[in-house]
Structure formats: C-alpha cells, structure tokens
Write an enzyme that holds these catalytic residues in place. Structure first.
Site, PDB file in Angstrom:
ATOM      1  CB  CYS A 170      -0.857   0.398   1.163  1.00 26.51           C
ATOM      2  SG  CYS A 170      -1.893  -1.987   0.941  1.00 26.51           S
ATOM      3  CG  HIS A 171       0.265   3.474   2.375  1.00 22.39           C
ATOM      4  ND1 HIS A 171      -0.109   2.880   3.237  1.00 22.39           N
ATOM      5  CD2 HIS A 171      -0.003   4.670   1.563  1.00 22.39           C
ATOM      6  CE1 HIS A 171      -1.438   3.361   3.026  1.00 22.39           C
ATOM      7  NE2 HIS A 171      -1.565   4.618   2.325  1.00 22.39           N
ATOM      8  N   GLY A 172       4.391   0.791   0.912  1.00 25.64           N
ATOM      9  CA  GLY A 172       6.058   0.763   1.018  1.00 25.64           C
ATOM     10  C   GLY A 172       6.962   0.824   1.547  1.00 25.64           C
TER      11      GLY A 172
END
Length: 187
Positions: free
Chosen positions: A146-148
């Site tokens: 999702c956000h790394g």
C-alpha cells in the site's frame, strides 16, 4: 352375562389398542418436552461471545515448516506470521545495526532464546494495517504493497512510513516442534 368392550380399549386387527397409542404419544411428547427444557441449560455451558472473541491460545505444529518458509495463522482474529529463518537470514539479522533502524531492536529482542530460527509476529503493517507481502522484490522480509514500508526477516521496519516494528504476540514454545500462540496473554 355378556361383557362389553369399551371403544377406547377395542383391539386393532394387529393387536394394538388405542390406549397403547396414547401411551406412546404421551411418552414421545414427554421426551420432546424434556429435551426442550434441557436445551437452554446445556447451551448455557458454552462460553459466551466475549470469551470466544478473546480467543484461547492456539498450538502451531512447527514440524512441517521448512527453512525459509512462512505460514500464516489466525489468533483472536488477527493474522500471525510464523517464519522459519535460514542460517543466512539469522546471520544477517544478527549483524544488522539497530541504531540505523527506524524502531531499533536487537535480533534477540525479536526471537525467543534457544529458538532463534523462529519468528512469530503479527502480520499487519504498523502504518495503516495492510498485510505485507513476503519477500517482495527480492527483499528477504516483507514489503507493504500500500505505502511501501519494508520489514526485515525478523519484522523490524527498515523503511517507512511504518513507525514501528511488526508487534510480537505472546507465545511460548512447547518443545522444539510446537509453539503456543496466546500463552500468557492478558485479557
């Protein structure tokens, strides 16, 4: 003098009487009634919804897990990663410098003494709760799609935005081939 037979006692051609039928029907009704009365008492012995939601400890058989393999189990409705580390992963994780991490934690704070080839950790990213993917992009840990955020092989965050490491649930080893997740959990 002739005796008369009352109609209720009249014999059926097969030798049964109406009275026999009434006895059987009454007995069957009594059995059904007793079962209906006993059911709530038996059901009251089952744990209530709060106890079930709290979750009892679960046992995980470690025998079939091969080196480098990760399995997913659920305890209290939460995803748990159980990972068997390779010898290379253990050496690399021991050599990592905690001071250079977002949430510094030495290797031995993430595993149990004598069982350092096993990681047991919650399986949700500490940023927004996504499920990290194992070995994403060749990384020997987990990557959050999702956000790394990136986590190493023992669940320490190596790249944000996740602020902290993957939490560790309460667990205890029951020998070399079994771990009990939830052992010692409070409420």
């Amino acid at each position: 003098m002739a005796t008369t037979v009352a109609p209720s006692d009249a014999a059926h051609p097969h030798g049964t009487t109406r009275r026999d039928f009434l006895y059987l029907a009454t007995g069957a009704g009594a059995v059904v009634g007793a079962a209906a009365l006993a059911w709530p008492f038996v059901a009251s012995m089952a744990p209530d919804a709060e106890t079930v939601a709290a979750g009892a400890p679960i046992d995980v058989d470690l025998g079939p897990i091969t080196e480098g393999q990760i399995i997913n189990v659920f305890w209290r409705g939460k995803l748990i990663f159980v990972r068997r580390l390779t010898q290379k992963e253990i050496a690399d994780m021991k050599a990592a410098q905690p001071a250079q991490m977002i949430d510094p934690a030495p290797f031995y704070a993430r595993v149990k003494e004598g069982h350092d080839q096993w990681l047991v950790a919650y399986g949700n990213c500490t940023h927004l709760g996504c499920v990290p993917i194992a070995n994403q992009g060749g990384h020997p840990g987990w990557g959050c799609p999702c956000h790394g955020s990136m986590f190493d092989a023992v669940g320490r965050v190596t790249r944000g935005p996740a602020p902290i490491n993957l939490p560790l649930p309460p667990y205890a080893f029951q020998g070399d081939a079994k771990v009990r997740i939830g052992e010692g959990a409070t409420a």
